[in-house]
Write an enzyme that holds these catalytic residues in place. Structure first.
Site, PDB file in Angstrom:
ATOM      1  N   ASP A 121     101.202  31.262  18.146  1.00  0.00           N
ATOM      2  CA  ASP A 121     100.357  32.261  18.709  1.00  0.00           C
ATOM      3  C   ASP A 121     100.246  33.129  17.276  1.00  0.00           C
ATOM      4  O   ASP A 121     101.014  33.092  16.247  1.00  0.00           O
ATOM      5  CB  ASP A 121     101.224  33.132  19.615  1.00  0.00           C
ATOM      6  CG  ASP A 121     101.452  32.409  21.106  1.00  0.00           C
ATOM      7  OD1 ASP A 121     100.571  31.721  21.434  1.00  0.00           O
ATOM      8  OD2 ASP A 121     102.215  32.638  21.530  1.00  0.00           O
ATOM      9  N   ASP A 139      95.106  31.175  25.033  1.00  0.00           N
ATOM     10  CA  ASP A 139      95.667  32.178  25.979  1.00  0.00           C
ATOM     11  C   ASP A 139      94.484  33.043  26.408  1.00  0.00           C
ATOM     12  O   ASP A 139      94.414  33.280  27.625  1.00  0.00           O
ATOM     13  CB  ASP A 139      96.744  32.909  25.417  1.00  0.00           C
ATOM     14  CG  ASP A 139      98.001  32.016  24.759  1.00  0.00           C
ATOM     15  OD1 ASP A 139      97.972  30.829  25.584  1.00  0.00           O
ATOM     16  OD2 ASP A 139      98.959  32.476  24.058  1.00  0.00           O
TER      17      ASP A 139
END
Length: 161
Positions: A121, A139
């Site tokens: 991330d 995401d």
């Protein structure tokens, strides 16, 4: 729009591959930035920053064991693949496109889990003093596409599978 079902399926395949490639490329590139991250936008109200984070958990950093995550991922992929096949049979272009985006983005995160044991991330947002959990491009695709998918399904009840 598409001359044949085969052309449409090819379009979806390319869209899915492009989504995975773009997500994986962003994750590869983010590994090259300084550990402190890079601010893209910084004010008293809002901060947007690229900062590498390794997330061994599921959405919103909820703690779940790795074997369970992999198992749940495979079950969800099976369900989504079945659902997209039904959409193909009904020639539902919108539903098929939205499902391919969800599947390909989720698959990209699945690849991270499989090869790196966590998801990479890097998008960090802080509003006032609240920091949202760090996330990635996949995401974003999953969340936005799922919202659009739900709105589409609610507005088109006669087209349910």
């Amino acid at each position: 729009m598409f001359r044949s079902a085969r052309t449409f399926k090819l379009f979806l395949f390319i869209l899915g591959i492009a989504t995975v490639i773009f997500d994986q490329t962003t994750k590869f590139l983010i590994k090259k930035i300084p550990e402190t991250g890079i601010f893209l936008f910084k004010t008293d109200f809002l901060n947007l920053k690229f900062q590498l984070a390794h997330n061994p958990f599921i959405a919103f950093s909820l703690p779940v064991s790795r074997p369970l995550i992999l198992l749940l991922s495979l079950i969800i992929f099976g369900f989504l693949i079945y659902y997209i096949q039904q959409s193909f049979k009904k020639n539902n272009l919108w539903r098929s496109t939205l499902l391919i985006l969800i599947i390909s983005a989720a698959f990209s995160n699945f690849l991270d889990r499989l090869f790196f044991k966590n998801v990479i991330d890097f998008i960090s947002i802080t509003i006032y003093n609240y920091s949202w959990p760090i996330f990635n491009f996949a995401d974003t695709v999953i969340v936005i596409t799922t919202v659009v998918f739900l709105i589409y399904e609610l507005k088109n009840p006669e087209k349910k599978l």
